[in-house]
Enzyme design. Structure first.
Site, PDB file in Angstrom:
ATOM      1  N   GLN A   1       3.068   9.931   0.837  1.00 32.85           N
ATOM      2  CA  GLN A   1       4.342   9.238   1.012  1.00 32.85           C
ATOM      3  C   GLN A   1       5.322   9.507  -0.138  1.00 32.85           C
ATOM      4  O   GLN A   1       6.508   9.265  -0.003  1.00 32.85           O
ATOM      5  CB  GLN A   1       4.134   7.738   1.169  1.00 32.85           C
ATOM      6  CG  GLN A   1       3.459   7.355   2.475  1.00 32.85           C
ATOM      7  CD  GLN A   1       3.269   5.866   2.556  1.00 32.85           C
ATOM      8  OE1 GLN A   1       2.268   5.333   2.109  1.00 32.85           O
ATOM      9  NE2 GLN A   1       4.255   5.176   3.120  1.00 32.85           N
TER      10      GLN A   1
ATOM     11  N   GLY B   1       0.840  -1.195   0.000  1.00 33.46           N
ATOM     12  CA  GLY B   1       0.000   0.000   0.000  1.00 33.46           C
ATOM     13  C   GLY B   1       0.868   1.234   0.000  1.00 33.46           C
ATOM     14  O   GLY B   1       2.006   1.212   0.489  1.00 33.46           O
TER      15      GLY B   1
ATOM     16  N   HIS C   1      -2.188   7.844   6.886  1.00 41.49           N
ATOM     17  CA  HIS C   1      -1.234   8.721   6.192  1.00 41.49           C
ATOM     18  C   HIS C   1      -1.930   9.982   5.671  1.00 41.49           C
ATOM     19  O   HIS C   1      -1.350  11.071   5.697  1.00 41.49           O
ATOM     20  CB  HIS C   1      -0.568   7.998   5.014  1.00 41.49           C
ATOM     21  CG  HIS C   1       0.533   7.080   5.416  1.00 41.49           C
ATOM     22  ND1 HIS C   1       1.698   7.514   6.012  1.00 41.49           N
ATOM     23  CD2 HIS C   1       0.659   5.739   5.279  1.00 41.49           C
ATOM     24  CE1 HIS C   1       2.484   6.478   6.228  1.00 41.49           C
ATOM     25  NE2 HIS C   1       1.876   5.381   5.804  1.00 41.49           N
TER      26      HIS C   1
ATOM     27  N   CYS D   1       5.896  -0.235   7.156  1.00 39.47           N
ATOM     28  CA  CYS D   1       5.559   0.934   6.346  1.00 39.47           C
ATOM     29  C   CYS D   1       6.758   1.312   5.486  1.00 39.47           C
ATOM     30  O   CYS D   1       7.894   1.313   5.968  1.00 39.47           O
ATOM     31  CB  CYS D   1       5.171   2.096   7.264  1.00 39.47           C
ATOM     32  SG  CYS D   1       4.693   3.595   6.413  1.00 39.47           S
ATOM     33  N   LEU D   2       6.494   1.667   4.242  1.00 37.48           N
ATOM     34  CA  LEU D   2       7.579   2.084   3.352  1.00 37.48           C
ATOM     35  C   LEU D   2       8.240   3.372   3.837  1.00 37.48           C
ATOM     36  O   LEU D   2       9.389   3.641   3.503  1.00 37.48           O
ATOM     37  CB  LEU D   2       7.052   2.258   1.925  1.00 37.48           C
ATOM     38  CG  LEU D   2       6.518   0.973   1.273  1.00 37.48           C
ATOM     39  CD1 LEU D   2       5.945   1.274  -0.102  1.00 37.48           C
ATOM     40  CD2 LEU D   2       7.596  -0.087   1.198  1.00 37.48           C
TER      41      LEU D   2
ATOM     42  N   HIS E   1      -4.430   1.799   7.750  1.00 39.73           N
ATOM     43  CA  HIS E   1      -3.034   2.236   7.820  1.00 39.73           C
ATOM     44  C   HIS E   1      -2.788   3.336   6.786  1.00 39.73           C
ATOM     45  O   HIS E   1      -2.231   4.389   7.109  1.00 39.73           O
ATOM     46  CB  HIS E   1      -2.120   1.025   7.565  1.00 39.73           C
ATOM     47  CG  HIS E   1      -0.672   1.351   7.434  1.00 39.73           C
ATOM     48  ND1 HIS E   1       0.256   0.946   8.353  1.00 39.73           N
ATOM     49  CD2 HIS E   1       0.019   2.038   6.478  1.00 39.73           C
ATOM     50  CE1 HIS E   1       1.464   1.375   7.969  1.00 39.73           C
ATOM     51  NE2 HIS E   1       1.338   2.035   6.832  1.00 39.73           N
ATOM     52  N   GLU E   2      -3.204   3.099   5.548  1.00 42.81           N
ATOM     53  CA  GLU E   2      -2.974   4.084   4.481  1.00 42.81           C
ATOM     54  C   GLU E   2      -3.796   5.351   4.697  1.00 42.81           C
ATOM     55  O   GLU E   2      -3.328   6.456   4.428  1.00 42.81           O
ATOM     56  CB  GLU E   2      -3.262   3.475   3.107  1.00 42.81           C
ATOM     57  CG  GLU E   2      -2.367   2.313   2.733  1.00 42.81           C
ATOM     58  CD  GLU E   2      -0.874   2.599   2.811  1.00 42.81           C
ATOM     59  OE1 GLU E   2      -0.458   3.767   2.621  1.00 42.81           O
ATOM     60  OE2 GLU E   2      -0.106   1.657   3.069  1.00 42.81           O
TER      61      GLU E   2
END
Length: 175
Positions: A51, A46, A145, A99-100, A141-142
């Protein structure tokens, strides 16, 4: 298609609250394509537009849970434009999240086990669906952000500080 740089904590841009998308057009679809390329290359499941430094309410996701006969992940890309979470369940579930934007760090996070989500796809078509399991965790989660929240914000101060120290040490070692 292009690979975009992924912002990492403690970059202050990750704390930006994303703004709604006004129109679904070719420029947005190009951003979405670049986001998918970036997410798959990372690799991740994701990615929110913030991000990659774009403060718009856009998420790309592909859980890649299914495999073909050769054991290769089957891609099922999904796009969420202006997503909204409605009716989160009282039941909670815990997943080990990564997470990225917080590379190579993982921690257990508790979230509602199920939620109803409304969104537009890349063609501007409206959707309304109930998510559960990993899909519910990932969308929450996304969507965090989009509100300037990173998964480590859900952890105790001690756990969060440990992760931030590990990241700082890894960056020093890599430099």
């Amino acid at each position: 298609m292009a690979l975009l740089p992924i912002l990492e904590v403690p970059d202050p841009r990750l704390r930006t609250i994303s703004t709604p998308v006004e129109s679904v057009d070719d420029a947005l679809r190009a951003l979405i394509a670049d986001m998918f390329d970036t997410m798959y290359d990372a690799p991740g499941i994701g990615l929110a537009a913030i991000q990659v430094g774009v403060p718009k309410r856009v998420i790309v996701m592909d859980l890649q849970e299914k495999e073909d006969e050769d054991g290769k992940a089957i891609r099922e890309p999904r796009v969420f434009i202006n997503p909204e979470i409605l009716d989160p369940s009282d039941d909670q579930s815990v997943y080990t999240e990564g997470c990225l934007s917080v590379p190579d760090q993982y921690a257990d996070v508790e979230r509602p086990a199920q939620c109803r989500v409304k969104w537009l796809d890349e063609d501007g078509k409206a959707h309304d669906e109930i998510f559960e399991g990993l899909l519910a965790t990932c969308i929450q989660h996304e969507m965090d952000h989009l509100q300037g929240i990173v998964f480590i914000d859900h952890l105790s101060r001690l756990k969060r500080d440990m992760i931030l120290k590990k990241l700082a040490k890894a960056r020093k070692t890599a430099a």
